[in-house]
Design a protein around this motif. Structure first.
Motif, short mmCIF file in Angstrom:
data_model
loop_
_atom_site.label_atom_id
_atom_site.label_comp_id
_atom_site.label_asym_id
_atom_site.label_seq_id
_atom_site.Cartn_x
_atom_site.Cartn_y
_atom_site.Cartn_z
N LEU A 1 -6.51 -9.56 -12.48
CA LEU A 1 -6.36 -8.16 -12.13
C LEU A 1 -7.70 -7.71 -11.55
CD1 LEU A 1 -4.94 -5.40 -12.19
CD2 LEU A 1 -5.51 -5.26 -14.61
N ILE A 2 -7.72 -7.37 -10.25
CA ILE A 2 -8.99 -7.19 -9.57
C ILE A 2 -9.34 -5.74 -9.29
CG2 ILE A 2 -8.95 -9.47 -8.51
CD1 ILE A 2 -7.86 -8.18 -5.96
N LYS A 3 -8.43 -4.81 -9.60
CA LYS A 3 -8.71 -3.39 -9.39
C LYS A 3 -8.90 -2.68 -10.71
CE LYS A 3 -6.28 -2.37 -5.04
NZ LYS A 3 -5.24 -1.49 -4.44
N LYS A 4 -9.83 -1.76 -10.74
CA LYS A 4 -10.00 -0.95 -11.94
C LYS A 4 -8.78 -0.05 -12.13
CE LYS A 4 -12.99 2.46 -14.15
NZ LYS A 4 -12.91 1.82 -15.48
N LYS A 5 -8.37 0.63 -11.07
CA LYS A 5 -7.16 1.44 -11.11
C LYS A 5 -6.34 1.12 -9.89
CE LYS A 5 -5.35 6.15 -11.17
NZ LYS A 5 -5.66 7.61 -11.13
N SER A 6 -5.10 0.69 -10.09
CA SER A 6 -4.26 0.29 -8.97
C SER A 6 -3.69 1.53 -8.26
CB SER A 6 -3.12 -0.60 -9.46
OG SER A 6 -2.12 0.17 -10.10
N ASN A 7 -2.95 1.26 -7.18
CA ASN A 7 -2.32 2.34 -6.42
C ASN A 7 -1.02 2.83 -7.06
OD1 ASN A 7 -4.32 2.12 -4.44
ND2 ASN A 7 -3.19 0.54 -3.35
N TYR A 8 -0.59 2.15 -8.11
CA TYR A 8 0.65 2.54 -8.79
C TYR A 8 0.45 3.80 -9.64
CZ TYR A 8 4.32 2.32 -12.36
OH TYR A 8 5.35 2.63 -13.22
N GLU A 9 1.39 4.73 -9.53
CA GLU A 9 1.39 5.94 -10.34
C GLU A 9 2.60 5.92 -11.27
OE1 GLU A 9 -0.72 8.37 -10.70
OE2 GLU A 9 -2.15 7.74 -9.14
N PRO A 10 2.41 5.76 -12.56
CA PRO A 10 3.55 5.70 -13.49
C PRO A 10 4.24 7.05 -13.60
CG PRO A 10 1.48 5.71 -14.69
CD PRO A 10 1.11 5.60 -13.24
N PRO A 11 5.54 7.04 -13.98
CA PRO A 11 6.29 8.29 -14.11
C PRO A 11 5.72 9.23 -15.17
CG PRO A 11 7.79 6.42 -14.07
CD PRO A 11 6.40 5.87 -14.21
N VAL A 12 5.16 8.65 -16.24
CA VAL A 12 4.52 9.42 -17.30
C VAL A 12 3.17 8.77 -17.61
CG1 VAL A 12 6.68 10.25 -18.32
CG2 VAL A 12 5.69 8.08 -19.11
N ARG A 13 2.30 9.48 -18.29
CA ARG A 13 0.95 8.99 -18.59
C ARG A 13 1.01 7.68 -19.36
NH1 ARG A 13 -4.28 8.92 -16.89
NH2 ARG A 13 -5.78 8.99 -18.63
N SER A 14 0.58 6.60 -18.74
CA SER A 14 0.65 5.26 -19.32
C SER A 14 -0.15 4.32 -18.42
CB SER A 14 2.11 4.81 -19.43
OG SER A 14 2.78 4.90 -18.19
N PRO A 15 -0.32 3.04 -18.79
CA PRO A 15 -1.18 2.14 -18.02
C PRO A 15 -0.77 1.99 -16.55
CG PRO A 15 -0.79 1.22 -20.18
CD PRO A 15 0.09 2.42 -20.07
N TYR A 16 -1.77 1.98 -15.68
CA TYR A 16 -1.54 1.85 -14.24
C TYR A 16 -1.31 0.38 -13.83
CZ TYR A 16 -3.54 6.56 -14.06
OH TYR A 16 -3.78 7.90 -14.25
N ASN A 17 -2.00 -0.52 -14.50
CA ASN A 17 -2.00 -1.92 -14.07
C ASN A 17 -1.03 -2.75 -14.91
OD1 ASN A 17 -4.16 -1.45 -12.19
ND2 ASN A 17 -5.57 -1.43 -13.92
N ASP B 1 1.64 -3.20 -8.59
CA ASP B 1 0.87 -3.08 -7.35
C ASP B 1 0.38 -4.47 -6.98
OD1 ASP B 1 -0.88 -2.61 -5.29
OD2 ASP B 1 -2.27 -1.36 -6.43
N ASN B 2 1.02 -5.09 -5.98
CA ASN B 2 0.67 -6.46 -5.60
C ASN B 2 -0.79 -6.59 -5.17
OD1 ASN B 2 3.18 -7.78 -6.01
ND2 ASN B 2 3.96 -6.90 -4.11
N SER B 3 -1.34 -5.54 -4.59
CA SER B 3 -2.72 -5.62 -4.10
C SER B 3 -3.75 -5.64 -5.21
CB SER B 3 -3.00 -4.44 -3.16
OG SER B 3 -3.05 -3.22 -3.87
N ALA B 4 -3.32 -5.36 -6.44
CA ALA B 4 -4.25 -5.32 -7.57
C ALA B 4 -4.40 -6.67 -8.26
CB ALA B 4 -3.79 -4.28 -8.59
N TRP B 5 -3.61 -7.65 -7.84
CA TRP B 5 -3.58 -8.94 -8.53
C TRP B 5 -3.78 -10.09 -7.55
CZ3 TRP B 5 -2.66 -9.34 -13.89
CH2 TRP B 5 -2.26 -8.15 -14.52
N GLU B 6 -4.40 -11.17 -8.04
CA GLU B 6 -4.52 -12.38 -7.25
C GLU B 6 -4.73 -13.59 -8.16
OE1 GLU B 6 -7.91 -11.78 -4.72
OE2 GLU B 6 -9.35 -12.47 -6.25
#
Length: 233
Positions: free
Chosen positions: A74-90, A57-62
């Motif tokens: 990494l500036i977001k607590k939880k990014s907009n990315y949704e992984p295919p299976v339960r695993s880290p978002y960022n 998620d490009n918007s989560a990083w700067e």
């Protein structure tokens, strides 16, 4: 009478410089760097951007500046990315190659408010979005925190054979290291103390892959990355 002598001294000095300078140049030539038998493949200090890194998620990083230094934040607590299976978002995955044996060495800083699952993650053996290993540096250990995990087309599964009661996060920078050896399947994780691993695991599922940085759902900063290893062509 002095002029010939002066010319003689100047000629002697040139002769000495011709002999000495090549020796000095050779002596000062830097030697190739290695760690635990693995050559240094790449370094990253983020002073020239992040072209070799692919965030989920490009918007989560700067890139952020601290004095004269730049860090990947990494500036977001939880990014907009949704992984295919339960695993880290960022996640931000290094695009400079895949590795078999690898050492990932870097500095990292948690910028999260303090709580039991305050954490950052490092990725390795990264095949794709649902096949990889990662280490979770969590404030308090449980089955889903402060462990080494495998994601193998299923929700993350703990594979640690050793860990600690938790990673003692504060607001300072810390030194972390991952050592992965594919032949015997060993994984060693270090945090500040580079002599004794704080976590270990043994698994041979993924024999190569990319490396990466990020977190499950917390902000943080990363800098001074060194990658040692055997690249896969």
């Amino acid at each position: 009478m002095k002029k010939p002598y002066t010319h003689y001294k100047f000629g002697l000095l040139l002769s000495l410089l011709t002999i000495v300078l090549p020796a000095v140049t050779f002596a000062e030539k830097p030697q190739s760097e290695s760690l635990k038998g693995l050559p240094l493949i790449a370094t990253e200090d983020f002073e020239h951007g992040t072209k070799d890194w692919k965030p989920t998620d490009n918007s989560a990083w700067e890139i952020q500046q601290e004095g004269d230094n730049h860090v990947f934040s990494l500036i977001k607590k939880k990014s907009n990315y949704e992984p295919p299976v339960r695993s880290p978002y960022n996640r931000a995955i290094y695009q400079g190659g895949e590795f078999a044996d690898v050492i990932l060495d870097l500095k990292l800083q948690s910028t999260s408010p303090d709580y039991n699952h305050r954490s950052l993650c490092l990725f390795f053996g990264y095949q794709d979005e649902s096949h990889f290993y990662y280490v979770h540096f969590g404030k308090k250990t449980d089955d889903h925190a402060n462990q080494i995990f495998i994601v193998n087309d299923a929700p993350r599964t703990k594979i640690s054979t050793k860990t600690t009661p938790g990673t003692n996060w504060d607001d300072e920078w810390h030194h972390a290291r991952v050592i992965r050896k594919v032949q015997d399947g060993t994984i060693e994780i270090y945090f500040d103390n580079m002599e004794t691993p704080i976590m270990t695991a043994t698994d041979k599922t993924f024999q190569h892959g990319r490396i990466g940085i990020g977190s499950f759902d917390d902000p943080g900063r990363f800098d001074d990355i060194k990658i040692y290893g055997n690249p896969i062509k």
